[in-house]
Design a protein around this motif. Structure first.
Motif, PDB file in Angstrom:
ATOM      1  N   ARG A 130       1.146  10.450  -8.852  1.00 11.32           N
ATOM      2  CA  ARG A 130       2.424   9.870  -8.548  1.00 11.32           C
ATOM      3  C   ARG A 130       2.218   8.636  -7.655  1.00 11.32           C
ATOM      4  O   ARG A 130       3.162   7.616  -7.641  1.00 11.32           O
ATOM      5  CB  ARG A 130       3.469  10.824  -7.855  1.00 11.32           C
ATOM      6  CG  ARG A 130       3.883  11.817  -8.608  1.00 11.32           C
ATOM      7  CD  ARG A 130       5.142  12.740  -7.903  1.00 11.32           C
ATOM      8  NE  ARG A 130       6.033  11.780  -7.690  1.00 11.32           N
ATOM      9  CZ  ARG A 130       7.184  12.334  -7.060  1.00 11.32           C
ATOM     10  NH1 ARG A 130       7.415  13.766  -6.629  1.00 11.32           N
ATOM     11  NH2 ARG A 130       8.155  11.297  -6.704  1.00 11.32           N
ATOM     12  N   THR A 131       1.337   8.666  -6.778  1.00 16.30           N
ATOM     13  CA  THR A 131       1.025   7.432  -6.020  1.00 16.30           C
ATOM     14  C   THR A 131       0.361   6.496  -6.542  1.00 16.30           C
ATOM     15  O   THR A 131       0.985   5.197  -6.266  1.00 16.30           O
ATOM     16  CB  THR A 131       0.063   7.913  -4.638  1.00 16.30           C
ATOM     17  OG1 THR A 131       0.611   9.047  -3.947  1.00 16.30           O
ATOM     18  CG2 THR A 131      -0.178   6.639  -3.678  1.00 16.30           C
ATOM     19  N   GLN A 132      -0.282   6.369  -7.573  1.00 21.36           N
ATOM     20  CA  GLN A 132      -1.037   5.647  -8.412  1.00 21.36           C
ATOM     21  C   GLN A 132       0.315   4.971  -9.294  1.00 21.36           C
ATOM     22  O   GLN A 132       0.309   3.663  -9.320  1.00 21.36           O
ATOM     23  CB  GLN A 132      -2.035   5.913  -9.277  1.00 21.36           C
ATOM     24  CG  GLN A 132      -2.715   4.763  -9.901  1.00 21.36           C
ATOM     25  CD  GLN A 132      -3.269   3.707  -8.861  1.00 21.36           C
ATOM     26  OE1 GLN A 132      -3.967   3.893  -8.120  1.00 21.36           O
ATOM     27  NE2 GLN A 132      -2.833   2.500  -9.276  1.00 21.36           N
ATOM     28  N   SER A 143       0.338  -7.391  -4.917  1.00 19.88           N
ATOM     29  CA  SER A 143      -1.111  -6.858  -4.791  1.00 19.88           C
ATOM     30  C   SER A 143      -0.674  -5.246  -4.290  1.00 19.88           C
ATOM     31  O   SER A 143      -0.446  -5.182  -3.005  1.00 19.88           O
ATOM     32  CB  SER A 143      -1.912  -7.579  -3.625  1.00 19.88           C
ATOM     33  OG  SER A 143      -3.127  -7.014  -3.499  1.00 19.88           O
ATOM     34  N   ALA A 144      -0.754  -4.468  -5.160  1.00 20.69           N
ATOM     35  CA  ALA A 144      -0.188  -2.914  -4.912  1.00 20.69           C
ATOM     36  C   ALA A 144      -1.212  -2.131  -4.955  1.00 20.69           C
ATOM     37  O   ALA A 144      -2.151  -2.266  -6.156  1.00 20.69           O
ATOM     38  CB  ALA A 144       0.896  -2.747  -5.693  1.00 20.69           C
ATOM     39  N   VAL A 183       0.915  -1.115  -0.230  1.00 16.23           N
ATOM     40  CA  VAL A 183      -0.098   0.098   0.109  1.00 16.23           C
ATOM     41  C   VAL A 183       1.030   1.324   0.086  1.00 16.23           C
ATOM     42  O   VAL A 183       1.799   1.279   0.922  1.00 16.23           O
ATOM     43  CB  VAL A 183      -0.824   0.084   1.211  1.00 16.23           C
ATOM     44  CG1 VAL A 183      -1.934   1.339   1.244  1.00 16.23           C
ATOM     45  CG2 VAL A 183      -1.974  -1.368   1.346  1.00 16.23           C
ATOM     46  N   VAL A 184       0.763   2.092  -1.026  1.00 17.88           N
ATOM     47  CA  VAL A 184       1.603   3.178  -0.988  1.00 17.88           C
ATOM     48  C   VAL A 184       0.820   4.528  -0.658  1.00 17.88           C
ATOM     49  O   VAL A 184      -0.501   4.974  -0.979  1.00 17.88           O
ATOM     50  CB  VAL A 184       1.971   3.565  -2.474  1.00 17.88           C
ATOM     51  CG1 VAL A 184       2.863   4.787  -2.532  1.00 17.88           C
ATOM     52  CG2 VAL A 184       2.581   2.246  -3.108  1.00 17.88           C
ATOM     53  N   VAL A 185       1.252   5.367   0.302  1.00 18.96           N
ATOM     54  CA  VAL A 185       0.657   6.576   0.513  1.00 18.96           C
ATOM     55  C   VAL A 185       1.390   7.946   0.277  1.00 18.96           C
ATOM     56  O   VAL A 185       2.559   7.827   0.763  1.00 18.96           O
ATOM     57  CB  VAL A 185       0.415   6.584   2.165  1.00 18.96           C
ATOM     58  CG1 VAL A 185      -0.381   7.910   2.769  1.00 18.96           C
ATOM     59  CG2 VAL A 185      -0.363   5.216   2.838  1.00 18.96           C
ATOM     60  N   GLY A 186       0.831   8.640  -0.684  1.00 20.04           N
ATOM     61  CA  GLY A 186       1.548   9.826  -0.952  1.00 20.04           C
ATOM     62  C   GLY A 186       0.640  10.934  -1.005  1.00 20.04           C
ATOM     63  O   GLY A 186      -0.604  10.860  -0.765  1.00 20.04           O
ATOM     64  N   PHE A 241       3.378   5.017  -9.001  1.00 17.08           N
ATOM     65  CA  PHE A 241       4.236   3.917  -7.768  1.00 17.08           C
ATOM     66  C   PHE A 241       3.725   2.681  -7.720  1.00 17.08           C
ATOM     67  O   PHE A 241       4.433   1.627  -7.908  1.00 17.08           O
ATOM     68  CB  PHE A 241       4.397   4.787  -6.386  1.00 17.08           C
ATOM     69  CG  PHE A 241       5.345   4.199  -5.638  1.00 17.08           C
ATOM     70  CD1 PHE A 241       5.335   3.021  -4.967  1.00 17.08           C
ATOM     71  CD2 PHE A 241       6.775   4.833  -5.289  1.00 17.08           C
ATOM     72  CE1 PHE A 241       6.187   2.454  -4.258  1.00 17.08           C
ATOM     73  CE2 PHE A 241       7.674   4.316  -4.407  1.00 17.08           C
ATOM     74  CZ  PHE A 241       7.381   2.946  -3.871  1.00 17.08           C
ATOM     75  N   ALA A 242       2.537   2.595  -7.255  1.00 20.65           N
ATOM     76  CA  ALA A 242       1.747   1.307  -7.157  1.00 20.65           C
ATOM     77  C   ALA A 242       1.815   0.356  -8.215  1.00 20.65           C
ATOM     78  O   ALA A 242       2.160  -0.666  -8.344  1.00 20.65           O
ATOM     79  CB  ALA A 242       0.425   1.572  -6.597  1.00 20.65           C
ATOM     80  N   ASP A 243       1.524   1.109  -9.640  1.00 24.87           N
ATOM     81  CA  ASP A 243       1.509   0.518 -10.845  1.00 24.87           C
ATOM     82  C   ASP A 243       2.788  -0.264 -11.202  1.00 24.87           C
ATOM     83  O   ASP A 243       2.978  -1.099 -11.852  1.00 24.87           O
ATOM     84  CB  ASP A 243       1.142   1.433 -12.037  1.00 24.87           C
ATOM     85  CG  ASP A 243      -0.450   1.762 -11.769  1.00 24.87           C
ATOM     86  OD1 ASP A 243      -0.965   1.039 -11.035  1.00 24.87           O
ATOM     87  OD2 ASP A 243      -0.757   2.613 -12.372  1.00 24.87           O
ATOM     88  N   LYS A 244       3.888   0.132 -10.554  1.00 21.36           N
ATOM     89  CA  LYS A 244       5.210  -0.418 -11.050  1.00 21.36           C
ATOM     90  C   LYS A 244       5.502  -1.940 -10.273  1.00 21.36           C
ATOM     91  O   LYS A 244       6.421  -2.303 -10.508  1.00 21.36           O
ATOM     92  CB  LYS A 244       6.542   0.580 -10.469  1.00 21.36           C
ATOM     93  CG  LYS A 244       6.331   1.828 -11.205  1.00 21.36           C
ATOM     94  CD  LYS A 244       7.688   2.889 -10.797  1.00 21.36           C
ATOM     95  CE  LYS A 244       7.510   4.204 -11.389  1.00 21.36           C
ATOM     96  NZ  LYS A 244       7.683   4.106 -12.914  1.00 21.36           N
ATOM     97  N   TYR A 245       4.689  -1.830  -9.642  1.00 18.53           N
ATOM     98  CA  TYR A 245       4.884  -3.516  -8.720  1.00 18.53           C
ATOM     99  C   TYR A 245       3.564  -4.222  -8.875  1.00 18.53           C
ATOM    100  O   TYR A 245       3.043  -4.647  -8.297  1.00 18.53           O
ATOM    101  CB  TYR A 245       4.811  -2.984  -7.196  1.00 18.53           C
ATOM    102  CG  TYR A 245       6.105  -2.338  -6.949  1.00 18.53           C
ATOM    103  CD1 TYR A 245       7.337  -2.785  -6.597  1.00 18.53           C
ATOM    104  CD2 TYR A 245       6.010  -0.889  -6.591  1.00 18.53           C
ATOM    105  CE1 TYR A 245       8.353  -2.244  -6.382  1.00 18.53           C
ATOM    106  CE2 TYR A 245       7.086  -0.083  -6.400  1.00 18.53           C
ATOM    107  CZ  TYR A 245       8.361  -0.769  -6.217  1.00 18.53           C
ATOM    108  OH  TYR A 245       9.608  -0.049  -5.851  1.00 18.53           O
ATOM    109  N   GLY A 246       3.435  -4.656 -10.290  1.00 19.52           N
ATOM    110  CA  GLY A 246       2.511  -5.449 -10.707  1.00 19.52           C
ATOM    111  C   GLY A 246       2.375  -6.834 -10.238  1.00 19.52           C
ATOM    112  O   GLY A 246       1.449  -7.589 -10.020  1.00 19.52           O
ATOM    113  N   GLU A 247       3.584  -7.276  -9.823  1.00 19.50           N
ATOM    114  CA  GLU A 247       3.691  -8.662  -9.188  1.00 19.50           C
ATOM    115  C   GLU A 247       3.265  -8.757  -7.962  1.00 19.50           C
ATOM    116  O   GLU A 247       3.062  -9.743  -7.396  1.00 19.50           O
ATOM    117  CB  GLU A 247       5.385  -9.037  -9.270  1.00 19.50           C
ATOM    118  CG  GLU A 247       6.228  -8.238  -8.256  1.00 19.50           C
ATOM    119  CD  GLU A 247       6.751  -6.936  -8.662  1.00 19.50           C
ATOM    120  OE1 GLU A 247       7.631  -6.515  -8.081  1.00 19.50           O
ATOM    121  OE2 GLU A 247       6.018  -6.154  -9.668  1.00 19.50           O
TER     122      GLU A 247
END
Length: 300
Positions: A154-156, A166-167, A146-149, A158-164
């Motif tokens: 930018r937050t989304q 559950s981000a 879970v990314v909090v920004g 960031f999360a999208d870069k970790y498709g492997e």
């Protein structure tokens, strides 16, 4: 002297830092960081010696640079032979800083976090946030992120870069379900309510080395086993610690030095665990030396 293009890997940095602490390195031997104010920000000077090497990092911190499209932190690391003080290599100080900060967090988390810790909440979307995802994944089986920004786009991203994994993007309230929390921001006030932390959670906070800035609140400090690089450095530079001691939420004798934890001489008690890092010169030296030796094929 050579300009070394090689950059440290997270695994190399974690192994080198843990080995140095187990090998007897004394973090308290580090001289205090020299901070010089200049019109655009700060200049930092960080020298250290250990295991046949001496080195110094010269870094600049320019808060106005991101608006200019430039890095907030820049710098180089000069590695010297410990016996002769002859220059050996010049390394990218930003790469060293980014990896060693996260690697120190991972060393602490490796000793503090539950073995099955899989849910990670990261505050921040910059280079340190990415480095901490990589470093914490190296020591624990992270499956959810879970990314909090501050910036939703930018937050989304960031999360999208970790498709492997559950981000997803989240909010500070997501710490209520976290196993691991990484605070990697420039915030000057607490990022979340410490009352929400589960009893088993481990928090690493790395964003500040100033006594008037903090990322975690008094509630977190009061509830947690608090681990620091050294007591002296934390009481000098760590706002998360300085302000909690000042308010009475934390007492100096409660602080656990990282070396004691790694060597098995100290352990977490009940409740959450907090590792507060300010960044120290010995960490830069250990990672720079290990990078240099690996580039020369000498091992660590």
């Amino acid at each position: 002297m050579k300009l070394l293009d090689a950059e440290p890997t997270v695994d190399l940095a974690i192994d080198a830092l843990r080995a140095a602490l187990l090998g007897g390195l004394d973090p308290d031997a580090d001289p205090a960081r020299s901070v010089v104010g200049v019109p655009a920000g700060q200049l930092l000077l960080m020298p250290a010696s250990w295991a046949g090497f001496t080195g110094v990092k010269v870094a600049s911190v320019a808060p106005g640079n991101p608006a200019r499209g430039l890095p907030r932190i820049q710098g180089h690391y000069l590695l010297l032979d410990g016996a002769t003080l002859s220059p050996l290599a010049l390394l990218d100080g930003v790469a060293i800083t980014s990896v060693r900060t996260a690697a120190v967090s991972a060393v602490a988390a490796g000793a503090l976090a539950e073995p099955d810790a899989s849910r990670l909440v990261v505050f921040g979307t910059g280079p340190q946030a990415h480095s901490h995802v990589a470093a914490l994944r190296a020591v624990r089986p992270v499956r959810e992120l879970v990314v909090v920004g501050r910036d939703p786009a930018r937050t989304q991203d960031f999360a999208d870069k970790y498709g492997e994994l559950s981000a997803r993007a989240g909010t500070p309230a997501d710490v209520a379900d976290a196993d691991l929390v990484a605070c990697c921001t420039t915030a000057r006030t607490p990022l979340f309510d410490g009352a929400l932390l589960p009893e088993h959670a481990t928090v690493v906070a790395v964003g500040s080395h100033e006594p008037d800035a903090r990322e975690v609140d008094d509630t977190t400090a009061r509830r947690a086993t608090v681990v620091v690089e050294t007591t002296a450095a934390a009481l000098r530079e760590a706002g998360d610690v300085v302000q909690a001691v000042r308010s009475g939420a934390l007492a100096e004798p409660d602080l656990v030095p990282l070396a004691e934890l790694v060597r098995g001489r100290a352990h977490a008690t009940g409740g959450p665990r907090l590792f507060k890092s300010v960044g120290m010169a010995w960490e830069d030296l250990v990672v720079a030396a290990a990078t240099y030796q690996a580039a020369l094929g000498e091992g660590s």
